[in-house]
Design a protein around this motif. Structure first.
Motif, PDB file in Angstrom:
ATOM      1  N   GLY A  44     -24.248 -59.475  39.506  1.00 33.61           N
ATOM      2  CA  GLY A  44     -24.540 -60.508  38.528  1.00 33.61           C
ATOM      3  C   GLY A  44     -24.939 -61.830  39.146  1.00 33.61           C
ATOM      4  N   PRO A  45     -24.622 -62.938  38.476  1.00 34.50           N
ATOM      5  CA  PRO A  45     -25.038 -64.268  38.967  1.00 34.50           C
ATOM      6  C   PRO A  45     -24.452 -64.630  40.329  1.00 34.50           C
ATOM      7  CG  PRO A  45     -24.360 -64.362  36.672  1.00 34.50           C
ATOM      8  CD  PRO A  45     -23.983 -63.007  37.160  1.00 34.50           C
ATOM      9  N   ALA A  46     -23.341 -63.971  40.705  1.00 32.95           N
ATOM     10  CA  ALA A  46     -22.711 -64.289  41.991  1.00 32.95           C
ATOM     11  C   ALA A  46     -23.338 -63.532  43.153  1.00 32.95           C
ATOM     12  CB  ALA A  46     -21.213 -63.974  41.925  1.00 32.95           C
ATOM     13  N   ALA A  47     -24.293 -62.668  42.884  1.00 33.13           N
ATOM     14  CA  ALA A  47     -24.893 -61.864  43.949  1.00 33.13           C
ATOM     15  C   ALA A  47     -25.713 -62.736  44.887  1.00 33.13           C
ATOM     16  CB  ALA A  47     -25.756 -60.766  43.350  1.00 33.13           C
ATOM     17  N   THR A  48     -25.698 -62.377  46.156  1.00 29.38           N
ATOM     18  CA  THR A  48     -26.548 -63.010  47.155  1.00 29.38           C
ATOM     19  C   THR A  48     -27.605 -62.005  47.580  1.00 29.38           C
ATOM     20  OG1 THR A  48     -24.744 -64.394  47.969  1.00 29.38           O
ATOM     21  CG2 THR A  48     -26.631 -64.113  49.420  1.00 29.38           C
ATOM     22  N   GLN A  49     -28.839 -62.454  47.646  1.00 30.26           N
ATOM     23  CA  GLN A  49     -29.958 -61.606  48.046  1.00 30.26           C
ATOM     24  C   GLN A  49     -30.256 -61.840  49.529  1.00 30.26           C
ATOM     25  OE1 GLN A  49     -30.730 -59.626  45.518  1.00 30.26           O
ATOM     26  NE2 GLN A  49     -29.471 -60.890  44.154  1.00 30.26           N
ATOM     27  N   TYR A  50     -30.550 -60.752  50.230  1.00 29.09           N
ATOM     28  CA  TYR A  50     -30.841 -60.840  51.662  1.00 29.09           C
ATOM     29  C   TYR A  50     -32.172 -60.159  51.961  1.00 29.09           C
ATOM     30  CZ  TYR A  50     -25.925 -62.123  52.215  1.00 29.09           C
ATOM     31  OH  TYR A  50     -24.702 -62.755  52.122  1.00 29.09           O
ATOM     32  N   ILE A  51     -32.960 -60.782  52.821  1.00 25.55           N
ATOM     33  CA  ILE A  51     -34.194 -60.200  53.330  1.00 25.55           C
ATOM     34  C   ILE A  51     -34.128 -60.203  54.848  1.00 25.55           C
ATOM     35  CG2 ILE A  51     -36.651 -60.673  53.766  1.00 25.55           C
ATOM     36  CD1 ILE A  51     -36.971 -61.452  50.889  1.00 25.55           C
ATOM     37  N   ASN A  52     -34.402 -59.047  55.437  1.00 25.17           N
ATOM     38  CA  ASN A  52     -34.635 -59.000  56.874  1.00 25.17           C
ATOM     39  C   ASN A  52     -36.132 -59.162  57.101  1.00 25.17           C
ATOM     40  OD1 ASN A  52     -35.144 -57.453  59.597  1.00 25.17           O
ATOM     41  ND2 ASN A  52     -32.966 -57.931  59.542  1.00 25.17           N
ATOM     42  N   TYR A  53     -36.502 -60.070  57.969  1.00 25.17           N
ATOM     43  CA  TYR A  53     -37.919 -60.375  58.199  1.00 25.17           C
ATOM     44  C   TYR A  53     -38.231 -60.318  59.686  1.00 25.17           C
ATOM     45  CZ  TYR A  53     -36.207 -64.955  59.677  1.00 25.17           C
ATOM     46  OH  TYR A  53     -35.535 -65.966  60.332  1.00 25.17           O
ATOM     47  N   MET A  54     -39.510 -60.236  60.010  1.00 26.34           N
ATOM     48  CA  MET A  54     -39.939 -60.335  61.403  1.00 26.34           C
ATOM     49  C   MET A  54     -40.925 -61.486  61.545  1.00 26.34           C
ATOM     50  SD  MET A  54     -42.493 -57.086  61.935  1.00 26.34           S
ATOM     51  CE  MET A  54     -43.895 -56.777  60.848  1.00 26.34           C
ATOM     52  N   ASN A  58     -31.133 -65.825  43.021  1.00 27.29           N
ATOM     53  CA  ASN A  58     -31.961 -64.691  42.611  1.00 27.29           C
ATOM     54  C   ASN A  58     -33.368 -64.743  43.201  1.00 27.29           C
ATOM     55  OD1 ASN A  58     -32.297 -62.216  41.248  1.00 27.29           O
ATOM     56  ND2 ASN A  58     -33.267 -63.222  39.505  1.00 27.29           N
ATOM     57  N   GLY A  59     -33.466 -65.208  44.433  1.00 28.35           N
ATOM     58  CA  GLY A  59     -34.734 -65.177  45.128  1.00 28.35           C
ATOM     59  C   GLY A  59     -35.632 -66.361  44.899  1.00 28.35           C
ATOM     60  N   GLU A  60     -35.155 -67.360  44.168  1.00 26.66           N
ATOM     61  CA  GLU A  60     -35.990 -68.530  43.904  1.00 26.66           C
ATOM     62  C   GLU A  60     -36.197 -69.355  45.179  1.00 26.66           C
ATOM     63  OE1 GLU A  60     -38.486 -70.431  41.310  1.00 26.66           O
ATOM     64  OE2 GLU A  60     -37.251 -68.669  40.885  1.00 26.66           O
ATOM     65  N   ASN A  61     -35.126 -69.541  45.929  1.00 32.98           N
ATOM     66  CA  ASN A  61     -35.188 -70.300  47.176  1.00 32.98           C
ATOM     67  C   ASN A  61     -34.464 -69.513  48.269  1.00 32.98           C
ATOM     68  OD1 ASN A  61     -36.314 -73.063  46.209  1.00 32.98           O
ATOM     69  ND2 ASN A  61     -34.646 -72.623  44.772  1.00 32.98           N
ATOM     70  N   TRP A  62     -34.992 -69.602  49.484  1.00 28.77           N
ATOM     71  CA  TRP A  62     -34.476 -68.815  50.600  1.00 28.77           C
ATOM     72  C   TRP A  62     -34.133 -69.709  51.785  1.00 28.77           C
ATOM     73  CZ3 TRP A  62     -33.658 -63.533  50.316  1.00 28.77           C
ATOM     74  CH2 TRP A  62     -34.139 -62.910  49.155  1.00 28.77           C
ATOM     75  N   LEU A  88     -46.131 -74.064  41.975  1.00 28.67           N
ATOM     76  CA  LEU A  88     -46.944 -74.722  40.952  1.00 28.67           C
ATOM     77  C   LEU A  88     -47.105 -73.718  39.817  1.00 28.67           C
ATOM     78  CD1 LEU A  88     -49.724 -76.397  43.122  1.00 28.67           C
ATOM     79  CD2 LEU A  88     -47.979 -77.593  41.799  1.00 28.67           C
ATOM     80  N   PRO A  89     -47.492 -74.148  38.637  1.00 28.51           N
ATOM     81  CA  PRO A  89     -47.684 -73.182  37.558  1.00 28.51           C
ATOM     82  C   PRO A  89     -48.636 -72.057  37.961  1.00 28.51           C
ATOM     83  CG  PRO A  89     -47.739 -75.407  36.685  1.00 28.51           C
ATOM     84  CD  PRO A  89     -47.700 -75.540  38.175  1.00 28.51           C
ATOM     85  N   ASN A  90     -48.224 -70.842  37.684  1.00 30.28           N
ATOM     86  CA  ASN A  90     -49.058 -69.667  37.953  1.00 30.28           C
ATOM     87  C   ASN A  90     -49.449 -69.533  39.419  1.00 30.28           C
ATOM     88  OD1 ASN A  90     -49.088 -69.097  35.146  1.00 30.28           O
ATOM     89  ND2 ASN A  90     -50.709 -70.606  34.885  1.00 30.28           N
ATOM     90  N   HIS A  91     -48.554 -69.889  40.336  1.00 32.22           N
ATOM     91  CA  HIS A  91     -48.854 -69.766  41.762  1.00 32.22           C
ATOM     92  C   HIS A  91     -47.599 -69.331  42.512  1.00 32.22           C
ATOM     93  CE1 HIS A  91     -49.669 -71.177  45.948  1.00 32.22           C
ATOM     94  NE2 HIS A  91     -50.874 -70.702  45.666  1.00 32.22           N
ATOM     95  N   SER A  92     -47.539 -68.031  42.859  1.00 34.20           N
ATOM     96  CA  SER A  92     -46.403 -67.535  43.626  1.00 34.20           C
ATOM     97  C   SER A  92     -46.317 -68.267  44.958  1.00 34.20           C
ATOM     98  CB  SER A  92     -46.556 -66.029  43.894  1.00 34.20           C
ATOM     99  OG  SER A  92     -46.454 -65.292  42.707  1.00 34.20           O
ATOM    100  N   LYS A  93     -45.108 -68.706  45.270  1.00 32.08           N
ATOM    101  CA  LYS A  93     -44.955 -69.488  46.492  1.00 32.08           C
ATOM    102  C   LYS A  93     -44.586 -68.601  47.674  1.00 32.08           C
ATOM    103  CE  LYS A  93     -40.050 -70.729  45.790  1.00 32.08           C
ATOM    104  NZ  LYS A  93     -39.108 -71.867  45.579  1.00 32.08           N
ATOM    105  N   GLU A  94     -44.823 -69.116  48.860  1.00 33.78           N
ATOM    106  CA  GLU A  94     -44.364 -68.474  50.083  1.00 33.78           C
ATOM    107  C   GLU A  94     -42.858 -68.671  50.166  1.00 33.78           C
ATOM    108  OE1 GLU A  94     -46.650 -68.599  54.022  1.00 33.78           O
ATOM    109  OE2 GLU A  94     -45.078 -70.078  54.340  1.00 33.78           O
ATOM    110  N   ILE A  95     -42.102 -67.568  50.156  1.00 39.85           N
ATOM    111  CA  ILE A  95     -40.646 -67.707  50.080  1.00 39.85           C
ATOM    112  C   ILE A  95     -40.003 -67.939  51.447  1.00 39.85           C
ATOM    113  CG2 ILE A  95     -40.421 -66.427  47.935  1.00 39.85           C
ATOM    114  CD1 ILE A  95     -39.581 -63.985  49.630  1.00 39.85           C
ATOM    115  N   ILE A  96     -40.612 -67.427  52.521  1.00 41.50           N
ATOM    116  CA  ILE A  96     -40.128 -67.673  53.881  1.00 41.50           C
ATOM    117  C   ILE A  96     -41.295 -68.249  54.663  1.00 41.50           C
ATOM    118  CG2 ILE A  96     -39.042 -66.693  55.934  1.00 41.50           C
ATOM    119  CD1 ILE A  96     -38.067 -64.376  54.212  1.00 41.50           C
ATOM    120  N   GLN A  97     -41.192 -69.492  55.046  1.00 39.52           N
ATOM    121  CA  GLN A  97     -42.325 -70.184  55.644  1.00 39.52           C
ATOM    122  C   GLN A  97     -42.629 -69.681  57.054  1.00 39.52           C
ATOM    123  OE1 GLN A  97     -41.539 -74.404  55.404  1.00 39.52           O
ATOM    124  NE2 GLN A  97     -41.963 -74.481  53.216  1.00 39.52           N
ATOM    125  N   SER A  98     -43.898 -69.815  57.431  1.00 34.43           N
ATOM    126  CA  SER A  98     -44.340 -69.458  58.776  1.00 34.43           C
ATOM    127  C   SER A  98     -45.224 -70.569  59.324  1.00 34.43           C
ATOM    128  CB  SER A  98     -45.115 -68.145  58.763  1.00 34.43           C
ATOM    129  OG  SER A  98     -46.359 -68.304  58.091  1.00 34.43           O
TER     130      SER A  98
END
Length: 396
Positions: free
Chosen positions: A187-197, A221-225, A156-166
């Motif tokens: 660049g735009p072709a890069a894939t972002q990775y997060i290791n989570y627990m 670029n981290g918008e959706n995971w 929502l406007p001005n509300h950082s979202k939870e990127i990995i749901q729990s």
């Protein structure tokens, strides 16, 4: 928990799955989001008192610690005293960790742990709007006066979202915490990775139980995971996977090297590696057994950094010409170790911030754009449950 071994945001036993409507500064934040239970505490300070992201309620003025010597506190990144106005721009009143990596396109992506905002429902107390994790972006290359935040994925406007749901169910899945991140490609072709627990439950100070660790990835670029179930490492003793519940990524010679530690803050650090393009294929990982790389057998991984090792950050430092590992030790001091090789030869710990000066500091993560003798890193204090930028002069 003692002040020497605090769990910080990696311990939120007071969280309940109750629902409330939350404080908003623009369009309303979605109703039925989970609020904090009890008094709205975040974790445990060790004295049995909950901590709160509003420092004045913790008996703190929220100012930066006054450090002397080779390390100084530069600026707050989040919270009431941050020049980034994270409360008004992102509904981020309190958060922790701050795991940074270069996105391959001129930005630093920073993943944070359990995050809260203000609540307008008296049933929730002052603090609510709990998200298990968020992400902020920065293109600021001048870190001498702090780290400017450009934007964040929002729901929502001005509300950082939870990127990995729990699930936010104690004993099932209390929360999901990022532990390291990396970009593959440019660049735009890069894939972002997060290791989570996936945290099942919080235990004694400095201890917690995980269901598994896993990898989430983003192609925008981290918008959706997206979480990949094939990357899950269940926390099952005897499988080797139990030693890779938290991590730190390092790119080197075409490989992603992945350090691993068990749940909690008292384990050793072990090492695995995989070709960059195969980061989501666990069958192709190799594990260092103390003398050689062994494919697809995590049980052979031997310690490369002796514990207790807490949240870990590793990178190559151009100024030193060595790899550097940073974490908080058993005495809750921020320490650094160096080595010419990732697999072995790590030096004895060097104290960068003593717990005598800042006993509540934890979660030290190095900034990838540190230059020259200036080593920048983010860390959190439980006294105000927010993240600050610090700088160590390596020439000292």
């Amino acid at each position: 928990m003692t002040r020497l071994r605090r769990v910080a945001s990696l311990a939120m036993p007071a969280l309940l799955a109750s629902t409330c409507t939350f404080f908003t500064m623009a369009p309303p934040v979605a109703a039925a989001a989970p609020c904090l239970g009890g008094t709205g505490s975040l974790g445990s300070s060790g004295s049995g008192q909950g901590i709160n992201p509003i420092p004045w309620l913790n008996g703190s003025d929220g100012r930066l610690p006054e450090l002397r010597g080779k390390t100084q506190a530069i600026a707050h990144i989040t919270g009431p005293r941050s020049p980034n106005d994270t409360i008004g721009r992102f509904r981020v009143l309190g958060t922790d960790l701050g795991i940074m990596w270069d996105n391959g396109g001129g930005e630093i992506l920073t993943a944070f742990g359990d995050t809260v905002g203000l609540s307008d429902n008296p049933l929730c107390g002052l603090v609510g709007d709990w998200r298990s994790n968020i992400l902020l972006r920065s293109s600021d290359k001048d870190l001498t006066d702090g780290m400017g935040i450009d934007n964040s994925p929002v729901d929502l406007p001005n509300h950082s979202k939870e990127i990995i749901q729990s699930q936010k169910i104690p004993g099932v899945e209390q929360t999901v915490i990022p532990t390291t991140g990396i970009s593959v490609g440019e660049g735009p072709a890069a894939t972002q990775y997060i290791n989570y627990m996936s945290v099942r439950s919080w235990g004694a100070p400095g201890e917690w139980d995980t269901n598994a660790s896993g990898i989430a990835y983003s192609v925008d670029n981290g918008e959706n995971w997206v979480t990949d179930p094939l990357t899950l490492r269940p926390n099952v003793p005897g499988t080797g996977a139990e030693n890779f519940q938290m991590g730190s990524y390092v790119k080197h010679d075409g490989f992603v090297y992945a350090f691993g530690t068990p749940s909690g803050r008292s384990g050793d650090a072990r090492l695995s590696r995989v070709k960059e393009a195969d980061i989501r294929n666990l069958t192709l990982y190799e594990y260092w057994d103390g003398g050689a790389w062994v494919k697809a057998n995590a049980t052979v991984a031997t310690p490369v950094i002796a514990g207790p090792v807490s949240e870990l950050s590793v990178q190559f430092n151009e100024y030193l010409g060595q790899f550097v590992a940073m974490y908080t030790d058993a005495g809750n001091s921020v320490v650094m170790r160096r080595s010419d090789h990732l697999e072995s030869g790590w030096s004895e710990p060097e104290v960068l911030v003593s717990s005598r000066d800042v006993p509540e500091l934890y979660g030290a993560y190095m900034h990838p754009w540190s230059k020259g003798s200036d080593l920048y890193f983010l860390a959190t204090t439980w006294s105000d449950y927010n993240v600050m930028l610090l700088r160590t002069n390596l020439a000292d």
